[in-house]
Design a protein around this motif. Sequence first.
Motif, PDB file in Angstrom:
ATOM      1  N   GLN A 154       0.651  -1.256   0.058  1.00  0.00           N
ATOM      2  CA  GLN A 154       0.008   0.039   0.067  1.00  0.00           C
ATOM      3  C   GLN A 154       1.017   1.321   0.088  1.00  0.00           C
ATOM      4  O   GLN A 154       1.151   1.870   1.017  1.00  0.00           O
ATOM      5  N   LEU A 155       1.422   1.676  -1.372  1.00  0.00           N
ATOM      6  CA  LEU A 155       2.217   2.816  -1.261  1.00  0.00           C
ATOM      7  C   LEU A 155       1.678   4.241  -1.703  1.00  0.00           C
ATOM      8  O   LEU A 155       2.676   4.882  -2.343  1.00  0.00           O
ATOM      9  N   LEU A 156       0.517   4.143  -1.706  1.00  0.00           N
ATOM     10  CA  LEU A 156      -0.013   5.353  -2.531  1.00  0.00           C
ATOM     11  C   LEU A 156       0.397   6.544  -1.757  1.00  0.00           C
ATOM     12  O   LEU A 156       0.650   7.742  -2.360  1.00  0.00           O
ATOM     13  N   TYR A 157       0.159   6.501  -0.534  1.00  0.00           N
ATOM     14  CA  TYR A 157       0.712   7.766   0.165  1.00  0.00           C
ATOM     15  C   TYR A 157       2.173   7.992   0.070  1.00  0.00           C
ATOM     16  O   TYR A 157       2.407   9.475  -0.173  1.00  0.00           O
ATOM     17  N   PRO A 158       2.870   7.289   0.352  1.00  0.00           N
ATOM     18  CA  PRO A 158       4.508   7.537   0.049  1.00  0.00           C
ATOM     19  C   PRO A 158       4.655   8.036  -1.441  1.00  0.00           C
ATOM     20  O   PRO A 158       5.517   9.183  -1.603  1.00  0.00           O
ATOM     21  N   SER A 159       3.972   7.500  -2.363  1.00  0.00           N
ATOM     22  CA  SER A 159       3.876   7.734  -3.736  1.00  0.00           C
ATOM     23  C   SER A 159       3.607   9.317  -3.862  1.00  0.00           C
ATOM     24  O   SER A 159       4.222  10.097  -4.641  1.00  0.00           O
ATOM     25  N   MET A 160       2.353   9.740  -3.327  1.00  0.00           N
ATOM     26  CA  MET A 160       2.127  10.915  -3.316  1.00  0.00           C
ATOM     27  C   MET A 160       2.793  11.960  -2.667  1.00  0.00           C
ATOM     28  O   MET A 160       3.152  13.177  -3.131  1.00  0.00           O
ATOM     29  N   ALA A 161       3.556  11.579  -1.721  1.00  0.00           N
ATOM     30  CA  ALA A 161       4.596  12.297  -0.873  1.00  0.00           C
ATOM     31  C   ALA A 161       5.739  12.729  -1.701  1.00  0.00           C
ATOM     32  O   ALA A 161       6.408  13.966  -1.841  1.00  0.00           O
ATOM     33  N   LYS A 162       6.242  11.759  -2.515  1.00  0.00           N
ATOM     34  CA  LYS A 162       7.252  11.780  -3.460  1.00  0.00           C
ATOM     35  C   LYS A 162       6.899  12.924  -4.343  1.00  0.00           C
ATOM     36  O   LYS A 162       7.775  13.590  -4.962  1.00  0.00           O
ATOM     37  N   MET A 163       5.679  12.816  -4.941  1.00  0.00           N
ATOM     38  CA  MET A 163       5.021  13.726  -6.023  1.00  0.00           C
ATOM     39  C   MET A 163       5.233  15.151  -5.389  1.00  0.00           C
ATOM     40  O   MET A 163       5.529  16.074  -6.045  1.00  0.00           O
ATOM     41  N   MET A 164       4.782  15.340  -4.043  1.00  0.00           N
ATOM     42  CA  MET A 164       4.548  16.723  -3.282  1.00  0.00           C
ATOM     43  C   MET A 164       6.216  17.219  -3.222  1.00  0.00           C
ATOM     44  O   MET A 164       6.477  18.318  -3.653  1.00  0.00           O
ATOM     45  N   ALA A 165       7.320  16.236  -2.951  1.00  0.00           N
ATOM     46  CA  ALA A 165       8.594  16.690  -2.842  1.00  0.00           C
ATOM     47  C   ALA A 165       9.118  17.280  -4.533  1.00  0.00           C
ATOM     48  O   ALA A 165       9.769  18.011  -4.544  1.00  0.00           O
ATOM     49  N   GLN A 166       8.488  16.266  -5.497  1.00  0.00           N
ATOM     50  CA  GLN A 166       9.213  16.654  -6.817  1.00  0.00           C
ATOM     51  C   GLN A 166       8.527  18.057  -7.260  1.00  0.00           C
ATOM     52  O   GLN A 166       9.347  18.825  -7.970  1.00  0.00           O
ATOM     53  N   ALA A 167       7.281  18.298  -6.972  1.00  0.00           N
ATOM     54  CA  ALA A 167       6.592  19.529  -7.275  1.00  0.00           C
ATOM     55  C   ALA A 167       7.173  20.906  -6.441  1.00  0.00           C
ATOM     56  O   ALA A 167       7.304  21.826  -7.102  1.00  0.00           O
ATOM     57  N   ALA A 168       7.609  20.555  -5.142  1.00  0.00           N
ATOM     58  CA  ALA A 168       8.325  21.622  -4.442  1.00  0.00           C
ATOM     59  C   ALA A 168       9.783  21.524  -4.827  1.00  0.00           C
ATOM     60  O   ALA A 168      10.730  22.630  -4.333  1.00  0.00           O
ATOM     61  N   GLY A 169      10.559  20.828  -5.874  1.00  0.00           N
ATOM     62  CA  GLY A 169      11.807  20.935  -6.455  1.00  0.00           C
ATOM     63  C   GLY A 169      12.648  20.443  -5.424  1.00  0.00           C
ATOM     64  O   GLY A 169      14.074  20.839  -5.504  1.00  0.00           O
ATOM     65  N   VAL A 170      12.448  19.423  -4.541  1.00  0.00           N
ATOM     66  CA  VAL A 170      13.357  19.013  -3.799  1.00  0.00           C
ATOM     67  C   VAL A 170      13.448  17.127  -3.779  1.00  0.00           C
ATOM     68  O   VAL A 170      12.729  16.718  -4.614  1.00  0.00           O
ATOM     69  N   ASP A 171      14.388  16.653  -3.147  1.00  0.00           N
ATOM     70  CA  ASP A 171      14.746  15.473  -3.429  1.00  0.00           C
ATOM     71  C   ASP A 171      13.868  14.130  -2.739  1.00  0.00           C
ATOM     72  O   ASP A 171      13.493  13.274  -3.530  1.00  0.00           O
ATOM     73  N   ASP A 172      13.136  14.681  -1.565  1.00  0.00           N
ATOM     74  CA  ASP A 172      12.266  13.667  -0.945  1.00  0.00           C
ATOM     75  C   ASP A 172      11.485  14.523   0.181  1.00  0.00           C
ATOM     76  O   ASP A 172      11.576  15.610   0.433  1.00  0.00           O
ATOM     77  N   ALA A 173      10.651  13.629   0.990  1.00  0.00           N
ATOM     78  CA  ALA A 173       9.809  14.313   2.067  1.00  0.00           C
ATOM     79  C   ALA A 173       9.941  13.371   3.286  1.00  0.00           C
ATOM     80  O   ALA A 173      10.096  12.135   3.138  1.00  0.00           O
ATOM     81  N   TRP A 174      10.086  13.883   4.409  1.00  0.00           N
ATOM     82  CA  TRP A 174      10.043  13.246   5.787  1.00  0.00           C
ATOM     83  C   TRP A 174       8.432  13.369   6.187  1.00  0.00           C
ATOM     84  O   TRP A 174       7.940  14.536   5.953  1.00  0.00           O
ATOM     85  N   MET A 175       7.737  12.448   6.871  1.00  0.00           N
ATOM     86  CA  MET A 175       6.380  12.726   7.116  1.00  0.00           C
ATOM     87  C   MET A 175       6.530  12.827   8.731  1.00  0.00           C
ATOM     88  O   MET A 175       7.135  12.597   9.645  1.00  0.00           O
ATOM     89  N   ILE A 176       5.379  13.634   9.072  1.00  0.00           N
ATOM     90  CA  ILE A 176       5.236  14.201  10.588  1.00  0.00           C
ATOM     91  C   ILE A 176       3.920  13.657  10.922  1.00  0.00           C
ATOM     92  O   ILE A 176       2.811  13.829  10.395  1.00  0.00           O
ATOM     93  N   GLU A 177       4.004  13.246  12.144  1.00  0.00           N
ATOM     94  CA  GLU A 177       2.737  12.701  13.116  1.00  0.00           C
ATOM     95  C   GLU A 177       2.874  13.378  14.476  1.00  0.00           C
ATOM     96  O   GLU A 177       3.925  13.400  15.163  1.00  0.00           O
TER      97      GLU A 177
END
Length: 287
Positions: A154-177
């Motif tokens: 179930q990797l849809l959200y990590p995939s979405m987060a990678k796309m957010m990182a890409q849209a922001a022009g950076v390499d990756d994302a760390w997730m916050i809870e």
Amino acid sequence: MTMRTVYVNGEYLPENEARVSIFDRGFLMADGVYEVTNVLNGKLIDFEGHNVRLDRSLTELGMKRPAAYDDLLEIHRELVTRNAINEGLIYLQVTRGNSGDRDFHYPPEETEPTLVLFTQDKPGMIDSPVAKRGARIISVPDMRWGRRDIKTVQLLYPSMAKMMAQAAGVDDAWMIEEDHITEGTSNNAYIVKDGRIITRALSHDILHGITRAAVLRFAREAQMEVEERSFTVAEAMDADEAFYTSASAFVTAVVEIDGAQLGGGTPGPVATRLREIYIEESLKHAI
Ligand code: PMP
């Protein structure tokens, strides 16, 4: 790209001839688990660790083990040979199999699991440009389910987060809870403050990284101080260094978080040293 030889349920096939049913639980319900094992110099890195975690994922979901340890090892090696992989990855997926229809309930006990493996040729992982310059990341909310310790597909959200990182022009994302970093989209997260390596403790909140276990062991052996606890984005921004670990990224330094530069904007000494040790030790023990 050349045609790969892949493995599906007991057969080695050209990739364009490999088939899985439309009724497969992996396809319909994301009812499957996976592992990614690194290959360096044509040898498997920490196969043992990945095998133990696969067992754990299968047990937690009440899924059958599709093949014994020795058989899995042989399939991995056969794929490395047949596809002439020197530096790359082996992807393995097990699903609850073909239930013959769509149904939320698990299929009957005797249903055979689906086992798929394929290789990814990735020359240049050791000399990765991102590792050399250091990664830039953003933080995003962690919107995944509550059993991230099970390595499901179930990797849809990590995939979405990678796309957010890409849209922001950076390499990756760390997730916050709850203000604290859980982990990266596909890696475990660390900061270094006053010589101490800080990383979130193991729980259901994060994947129990095989690279994490190895790196923490090497760090302790090298007399580095390790503190397993949660940390905030503010702490990360104020840290001396940050880095992440995974089977494919090894140890990769983080030099920017949400636009704030860390430790002068270049990979720091702790991350650099741990990357060297990790690669050296992994090569030594590869099988
Ligand atoms: N966390 C997540 C969410 C991941 O997807 C991965 C990579 N599979 C990791 C951590 C790192 O795990 P490993 O070191 O076993 O590759």
